[in-house]
Design an enzyme around this catalytic site. Structure first.
Site, PDB file in Angstrom:
ATOM      1  N   GLU A  60      -3.937  -9.974   3.717  1.00 53.74           N
ATOM      2  CA  GLU A  60      -4.628  -9.917   5.050  1.00 53.74           C
ATOM      3  C   GLU A  60      -6.205 -10.491   5.095  1.00 53.74           C
ATOM      4  O   GLU A  60      -6.496 -10.875   6.069  1.00 53.74           O
ATOM      5  CB  GLU A  60      -5.046  -8.081   4.292  1.00 53.74           C
ATOM      6  CG  GLU A  60      -4.619  -7.130   4.169  1.00 53.74           C
ATOM      7  CD  GLU A  60      -3.903  -6.874   3.291  1.00 53.74           C
ATOM      8  OE1 GLU A  60      -3.066  -7.278   2.762  1.00 53.74           O
ATOM      9  OE2 GLU A  60      -3.455  -5.386   3.440  1.00 53.74           O
ATOM     10  N   GLU A  83       1.434  -1.280   0.063  1.00 51.99           N
ATOM     11  CA  GLU A  83      -0.194   0.019   0.144  1.00 51.99           C
ATOM     12  C   GLU A  83       0.881   1.130   0.013  1.00 51.99           C
ATOM     13  O   GLU A  83       0.366   2.221  -0.968  1.00 51.99           O
ATOM     14  CB  GLU A  83      -0.428   0.023   1.210  1.00 51.99           C
ATOM     15  CG  GLU A  83      -2.331  -0.936   1.161  1.00 51.99           C
ATOM     16  CD  GLU A  83      -2.664  -0.757   2.253  1.00 51.99           C
ATOM     17  OE1 GLU A  83      -3.856  -0.707   2.467  1.00 51.99           O
ATOM     18  OE2 GLU A  83      -2.556  -1.060   3.251  1.00 51.99           O
ATOM     19  N   ARG A 104      -4.355 -13.494   7.431  1.00 51.68           N
ATOM     20  CA  ARG A 104      -4.698 -12.670   9.072  1.00 51.68           C
ATOM     21  C   ARG A 104      -6.311 -12.015   9.513  1.00 51.68           C
ATOM     22  O   ARG A 104      -6.279 -11.846  10.206  1.00 51.68           O
ATOM     23  CB  ARG A 104      -3.528 -11.448   8.462  1.00 51.68           C
ATOM     24  CG  ARG A 104      -2.393 -11.831   7.939  1.00 51.68           C
ATOM     25  CD  ARG A 104      -1.659 -12.241   9.085  1.00 51.68           C
ATOM     26  NE  ARG A 104      -0.295 -12.641   8.365  1.00 51.68           N
ATOM     27  CZ  ARG A 104       0.237 -13.499   7.969  1.00 51.68           C
ATOM     28  NH1 ARG A 104       0.112 -14.625   8.490  1.00 51.68           N
ATOM     29  NH2 ARG A 104       1.732 -13.416   7.731  1.00 51.68           N
TER      30      ARG A 104
HETATM   31  C1  1HE Z   1       6.833  -8.119  12.600  1.00 56.96           C
HETATM   32  C2  1HE Z   1       6.346  -8.105  11.071  1.00 56.96           C
HETATM   33  C3  1HE Z   1       4.921  -7.508  11.286  1.00 56.96           C
HETATM   34  C4  1HE Z   1       8.218  -9.213  10.460  1.00 56.96           C
HETATM   35  N1  1HE Z   1       4.278  -7.718  12.242  1.00 56.96           N
HETATM   36  N2  1HE Z   1       5.646  -7.673  13.398  1.00 56.96           N
HETATM   37  N3  1HE Z   1       2.357  -8.885   7.455  1.00 56.96           N
HETATM   38  C5  1HE Z   1       2.360  -9.993   6.868  1.00 56.96           C
HETATM   39  O1  1HE Z   1       1.367 -10.746   6.945  1.00 56.96           O
HETATM   40  C6  1HE Z   1       3.442 -10.228   6.755  1.00 56.96           C
HETATM   41  C7  1HE Z   1       3.848 -10.351   8.215  1.00 56.96           C
HETATM   42  N4  1HE Z   1       6.222 -11.224   8.000  1.00 56.96           N
HETATM   43  C8  1HE Z   1       6.685 -11.444   7.537  1.00 56.96           C
HETATM   44  O2  1HE Z   1       5.506 -12.912   6.629  1.00 56.96           O
HETATM   45  C9  1HE Z   1       7.896 -12.209   7.339  1.00 56.96           C
HETATM   46  O3  1HE Z   1       8.103 -11.281   8.985  1.00 56.96           O
HETATM   47  C10 1HE Z   1       8.575 -11.650   6.637  1.00 56.96           C
HETATM   48  C11 1HE Z   1       8.199 -12.634   5.171  1.00 56.96           C
HETATM   49  C12 1HE Z   1       7.687 -10.039   6.426  1.00 56.96           C
HETATM   50  C13 1HE Z   1       9.849 -11.881   6.728  1.00 56.96           C
HETATM   51  O4  1HE Z   1      10.705 -13.013   7.007  1.00 56.96           O
HETATM   52  P1  1HE Z   1      11.453 -12.512   8.016  1.00 56.96           P
HETATM   53  O5  1HE Z   1      12.135 -15.044   8.048  1.00 56.96           O
HETATM   54  O6  1HE Z   1      12.507 -12.191   7.053  1.00 56.96           O
HETATM   55  O7  1HE Z   1      11.820 -12.117   9.056  1.00 56.96           O
HETATM   56  P2  1HE Z   1      10.822 -12.998  10.082  1.00 56.96           P
HETATM   57  O8  1HE Z   1      11.349 -13.562  11.289  1.00 56.96           O
HETATM   58  O9  1HE Z   1       9.596 -12.926  10.437  1.00 56.96           O
HETATM   59  O10 1HE Z   1      10.371 -11.660  11.177  1.00 56.96           O
HETATM   60  C14 1HE Z   1      11.414 -10.586  12.110  1.00 56.96           C
HETATM   61  C15 1HE Z   1      11.009 -10.253  13.296  1.00 56.96           C
HETATM   62  O11 1HE Z   1       9.824  -9.563  12.451  1.00 56.96           O
HETATM   63  C16 1HE Z   1       9.797 -11.057  14.484  1.00 56.96           C
HETATM   64  O12 1HE Z   1      10.194 -10.170  14.882  1.00 56.96           O
HETATM   65  P3  1HE Z   1      11.149 -11.528  16.637  1.00 56.96           P
HETATM   66  O13 1HE Z   1      11.164 -10.706  18.020  1.00 56.96           O
HETATM   67  O14 1HE Z   1      10.708 -12.277  16.452  1.00 56.96           O
HETATM   68  O15 1HE Z   1      12.285 -11.211  15.661  1.00 56.96           O
HETATM   69  C17 1HE Z   1       8.626 -10.786  13.726  1.00 56.96           C
HETATM   70  O16 1HE Z   1       7.668 -10.653  14.304  1.00 56.96           O
HETATM   71  C18 1HE Z   1       9.024  -9.140  13.075  1.00 56.96           C
HETATM   72  N5  1HE Z   1       7.834  -9.354  11.621  1.00 56.96           N
HETATM   73  N6  1HE Z   1       6.639  -8.673   9.937  1.00 56.96           N
HETATM   74  C19 1HE Z   1       5.440  -7.328  13.506  1.00 56.96           C
HETATM   75  N7  1HE Z   1       4.356  -7.355  10.223  1.00 56.96           N
HETATM   76  C20 1HE Z   1      -3.491  -0.741   6.956  1.00 56.96           C
HETATM   77  S1  1HE Z   1      -3.969  -2.197   6.146  1.00 56.96           S
HETATM   78  C21 1HE Z   1      -2.120  -3.356   6.516  1.00 56.96           C
HETATM   79  C22 1HE Z   1      -2.587  -4.497   6.409  1.00 56.96           C
HETATM   80  C23 1HE Z   1      -1.045  -5.467   6.458  1.00 56.96           C
HETATM   81  O17 1HE Z   1       0.060  -4.972   5.709  1.00 56.96           O
HETATM   82  S2  1HE Z   1      -1.640  -7.123   6.821  1.00 56.96           S
HETATM   83  C24 1HE Z   1      -0.177  -7.840   6.016  1.00 56.96           C
HETATM   84  C25 1HE Z   1       0.667  -8.244   7.531  1.00 56.96           C
END
Ligand code: 1HE
Length: 270
Positions: free
Chosen positions: A143, A123, A146
Site C-alpha cells: 500500500e 487482509e 501504491r
Molecule cells: C492485477 C493485480 C491487482 C495483478 N489489481 N490487476 N496489490 C498489489 O500492489 C500487488 C500487485 N500485483 C503484483 O505485484 C503482481 O501482479 C503479483 C506479484 C501479485 C503477481 O505477479 P505475476 O508476474 O505472477 O503476474 P502479473 O503479470 O503481474 O499479473 C497478471 C495480471 O494480473 C496482469 O494483468 P494483464 O491484463 O496485464 O494480464 C496484472 O495487471 C493483473 N494484476 N495484480 C489489478 N492487484 C482495501 S485496501 C487493500 C489495498 C491493497 O490491496 S494494495 C495492494 C494491491
C-alpha cells in the site's frame, strides 16, 4: 484430506468468481480469478460476502484458497480510479462487512496460502481463523508504494497477529516476508511443502468440523473479543462463555463419553 469434494449446488453454485465445493460438513471456497492473480474486485468481494452469509445449515467449517499461481494480489488496482471520499469510505466498509462475515460468521475458516499473499490478500487471510501456508507463500503490504492505506480491516487484524512494529515495517519499507518468516512472526500457523497447503487446510477443517459447534463458535467469537477487553471484563466474559458451552447437551454427551472411555485421549504429536 479424507473427504470427496463435489461442486456445490444451489445458491453457492452461482458465483462466477468463486468455485465452491462441498465435502461432508466442509465447504471449500476457491477464489477463481487466476488471470488477475485473484485480485479483489468489487464483485469478488460481494460474492465472498454473499457466500459466507449463505453457508448451508449443515456446514461446520470452511476452507478458502486461491486458484492459479498466487493466493491473492490484493485490491484490484484497476478499480481505484477517481473515487471520491464518500465512495472510498463506502468501498472500505463493504470490505469490512465481507471480512467480518468471515471472521465473525457461523463457522471456523481455514485459509490455504501460496504465492503472493499481498495487500488485501493478506487482509483476507487475516480474517480467517487458521492460516496454512506452503513454501511458495510470501507476504507484503505494498500500500505504501501504491500511495494508499489498508482498507480491508488490515490495520485492526494484522497487528493482532504480528504486532504494530512489523506491520509498520512492511507498509513503510515494502519488506516482503517469505513463508518461514511469516510463520515465525505469527502470520501463519503452519508451513507445508509446496502444493500441500490446500490438502493440509482441508484436513484441519475436517477435524475442526468434528468439534462441538458451540465450542468452535465460542473460540472464534469469544477469544478475539476477550483479547480486546480488560482482564476483569475478559474473565467475566470467559465465565459466561464457559457456562453456556458446558451446559449444552452436546458438551454433556462428550464429557460422559470421555468418562466412559469412549472418547479419544490427548496424544503427543496429535
Ligand atoms: C492485477 C493485480 C491487482 C495483478 N489489481 N490487476 N496489490 C498489489 O500492489 C500487488 C500487485 N500485483 C503484483 O505485484 C503482481 O501482479 C503479483 C506479484 C501479485 C503477481 O505477479 P505475476 O508476474 O505472477 O503476474 P502479473 O503479470 O503481474 O499479473 C497478471 C495480471 O494480473 C496482469 O494483468 P494483464 O491484463 O496485464 O494480464 C496484472 O495487471 C493483473 N494484476 N495484480 C489489478 N492487484 C482495501 S485496501 C487493500 C489495498 C491493497 O490491496 S494494495 C495492494 C494491491
Amino acid at each position: 484430506m479424507t473427504l470427496a469434494y463435489t461442486p456445490a449446488t444451489g445458491p453457492l453454485a452461482a458465483f462466477e468468481l468463486l468455485q465452491v465445493s462441498v465435502g461432508g460438513a466442509v465447504v471449500h471456497v476457491r477464489l477463481n480469478r487466476p488471470a488477475k492473480r485473484n485480485a479483489l474486485s468489487d464483485p469478488l468481494i460481494q460474492q465472498l460476502h454473499a457466500c459466507f452469509v449463505q453457508l448451508p445449515d449443515d456446514c461446520r467449517a470452511v476452507v478458502v484458497s486461491g486458484e492459479g499461481q498466487h493466493f491473492c494480489a490484493g485490491l484490484d488496482l484497476s478499480e481505484l480510479v477517481a473515487r471520491d471520499i464518500h465512495s472510498a469510505m463506502l468501498h472500505s466498509r463493504m470490505w469490512h462487512a465481507a471480512f467480518d462475515a468471515i471472521q465473525f460468521g457461523r463457522v471456523p475458516v481455514v485459509v490455504a496460502l501460496h504465492g503472493a499473499v499481498v495487500g488485501g490478500g493478506l487482509e483476507l487471510a487475516a480474517s480467517a481463523h487458521i492460516r496454512v501456508a506452503d513454501r511458495s507463500a510470501y507476504y507484503g503490504l505494498p500500500e505504501g508504494q501504491r500511495g494508499i492505506f489498508v482498507g480491508g480491516g488490515g490495520s485492526a487484524r494484522i497487528p493482532r497477529l504480528m504486532g504494530v512494529a512489523r506491520m509498520t515495517d512492511l507498509m513503510m519499507t515494502g519488506r516482503v516476508y517469505d513463508a518461514e518468516e511469516g510463520l515465525a512472526v505469527g502470520l501463519s500457523q503452519y508451513v507445508v511443502e509446496e502444493g500441500q497447503a490446500l490438502p493440509k487446510a482441508l484436513a484441519l477443517a475436517e477435524r475442526i468440523a468434528q468439534n462441538a459447534p458451540m465450542s468452535n463458535f465460542a473460540v472464534m467469537h469469544a477469544l478475539p473479543r476477550i483479547a480486546d477487553q480488560s482482564q476483569s471484563e475478559g474473565l467475566f466474559t470467559e465465565s459466561l462463555m464457559a457456562a453456556v458451552a458446558e451446559s449444552t447437551p452436546e458438551a454433556q454427551d462428550r464429557l460422559r463419553a470421555f468418562l466412559d472411555g469412549r472418547a479419544g485421549k490427548v496424544v503427543k504429536g496429535g
